[in-house]
Motif scaffolding. Sequence first.
Motif, PDB file in Angstrom:
ATOM      1  N   TYR A  63      -1.624  13.505  10.078  1.00  0.00           N
ATOM      2  CA  TYR A  63      -1.379  14.937  10.169  1.00  0.00           C
ATOM      3  C   TYR A  63      -0.460  15.281  11.329  1.00  0.00           C
ATOM      4  O   TYR A  63       0.287  16.265  11.263  1.00  0.00           O
ATOM      5  N   THR A  64      -0.493  14.483  12.392  1.00  0.00           N
ATOM      6  CA  THR A  64       0.473  14.665  13.471  1.00  0.00           C
ATOM      7  C   THR A  64       1.891  14.505  12.951  1.00  0.00           C
ATOM      8  O   THR A  64       2.805  15.250  13.325  1.00  0.00           O
ATOM      9  N   THR A  65       2.093  13.532  12.053  1.00  0.00           N
ATOM     10  CA  THR A  65       3.416  13.240  11.506  1.00  0.00           C
ATOM     11  C   THR A  65       3.792  14.191  10.372  1.00  0.00           C
ATOM     12  O   THR A  65       4.939  14.634  10.273  1.00  0.00           O
ATOM     13  N   LEU A  66       2.843  14.525   9.510  1.00  0.00           N
ATOM     14  CA  LEU A  66       3.149  15.300   8.304  1.00  0.00           C
ATOM     15  C   LEU A  66       3.709  16.678   8.590  1.00  0.00           C
ATOM     16  O   LEU A  66       4.518  17.206   7.816  1.00  0.00           O
ATOM     17  N   VAL A  67       3.302  17.270   9.688  1.00  0.00           N
ATOM     18  CA  VAL A  67       3.709  18.656   9.948  1.00  0.00           C
ATOM     19  C   VAL A  67       5.227  18.791  10.043  1.00  0.00           C
ATOM     20  O   VAL A  67       5.777  19.859   9.750  1.00  0.00           O
ATOM     21  N   LYS A  68       5.932  17.702  10.383  1.00  0.00           N
ATOM     22  CA  LYS A  68       7.387  17.817  10.515  1.00  0.00           C
ATOM     23  C   LYS A  68       8.087  17.957   9.161  1.00  0.00           C
ATOM     24  O   LYS A  68       9.268  18.307   9.111  1.00  0.00           O
ATOM     25  N   TYR A  69       7.380  17.668   8.063  1.00  0.00           N
ATOM     26  CA  TYR A  69       7.971  17.786   6.736  1.00  0.00           C
ATOM     27  C   TYR A  69       7.657  19.116   6.059  1.00  0.00           C
ATOM     28  O   TYR A  69       8.048  19.347   4.926  1.00  0.00           O
ATOM     29  N   ILE A  70       6.911  19.984   6.744  1.00  0.00           N
ATOM     30  CA  ILE A  70       6.459  21.238   6.156  1.00  0.00           C
ATOM     31  C   ILE A  70       7.312  22.383   6.698  1.00  0.00           C
ATOM     32  O   ILE A  70       7.464  22.534   7.916  1.00  0.00           O
ATOM     33  N   SER A  71       7.862  23.200   5.794  1.00  0.00           N
ATOM     34  CA  SER A  71       8.696  24.315   6.219  1.00  0.00           C
ATOM     35  C   SER A  71       7.999  25.667   6.056  1.00  0.00           C
ATOM     36  O   SER A  71       8.263  26.597   6.828  1.00  0.00           O
ATOM     37  N   ASP A  72       7.118  25.800   5.073  1.00  0.00           N
ATOM     38  CA  ASP A  72       6.420  27.067   4.851  1.00  0.00           C
ATOM     39  C   ASP A  72       5.465  27.325   6.027  1.00  0.00           C
ATOM     40  O   ASP A  72       4.572  26.515   6.288  1.00  0.00           O
TER      41      ASP A  72
END
Length: 304
Positions: free
Chosen positions: A128-137
């Motif tokens: 989840y630390t990494t995934l947030v960088k792929y989320i734009s909404d």
Amino acid sequence: MRATFTFLALVILSSPVLSLPSERRDSDSTLTEIQALNFALSLEHFQYYFYERLHHYEPQDFSNAGLPPWSQGRYAQISSHEHTHAQFLENILGDKAVQPCTYNFPDTDPRSFVKTSNIVEAVASSAYTTLVKYISDPDYVISISSIHSVEAKHSAWINADVRDGAAWSTAFDAPMGLSQLYTIMSGFISSCPSSNSLPPVKIFPALTFPPGVMPGQTVQVSFSPAAPKRDSQTLYAWFISGFIALVVPLNADMTVTIPDTLQGFVFSVITNNKESVSDDATVAGPAFLVFDYDYQGNDQSLPM
């Protein structure tokens, strides 16, 4: 989208001097928002189906194993959280949502259950630390961050209340690449539905350290499947803790000396490049290592 946390402060050969940040350009760098959310859903399925195994154990089983009997009830609450997370992500993704895989978790008793839960939650917190960088909404960013906060609390509880260790490792969680994290997850996955659309990640050979290793020891590691003949190529063992990476050469006989300054959760990756831990440079791993320490910062050995 450019990563927010794409760096690791790098210490080569255990030198105390930090080098320039090492940017990681992994194969998951083109992940779409839907793929990122589906990776999160895959992770929640992975966690929920692990915690479903709690039904094999009663509170008395935990007590007989020298563990707090009430920990069985707390694990049940964590299981409920993971189920709620999965439902939440399924509602967002609709007919694009991936389905659960078939898993092969290794626990056979409460102590091995606790040990596996430590790995599961460490992977979740890092993911989840990494995934947030792929989320734009913005709404999805808040949702992913909220889930991450809860996953971190799960990990802290397991380590502090169940294992009697430290609730944290360093000032930062390690933002591992999704290929690296999925490599760890794949060790517990037997098969996945053919209808699942997988994110663009790689699965690397498993990296194994001997059980019970400690900082400062020289140990022999192994790859599965075995690595091809090395010829004269130098390989490097990365030991990643938070935003810090210590990098040491892997000897020709597959031995490596574990830096003696490591504490807490550590991800070890073997690469063919002493300056990069990207997917293209990765040869094997990561392996998940835990180097426990007491309230005075002294190394300690815990049984799980």
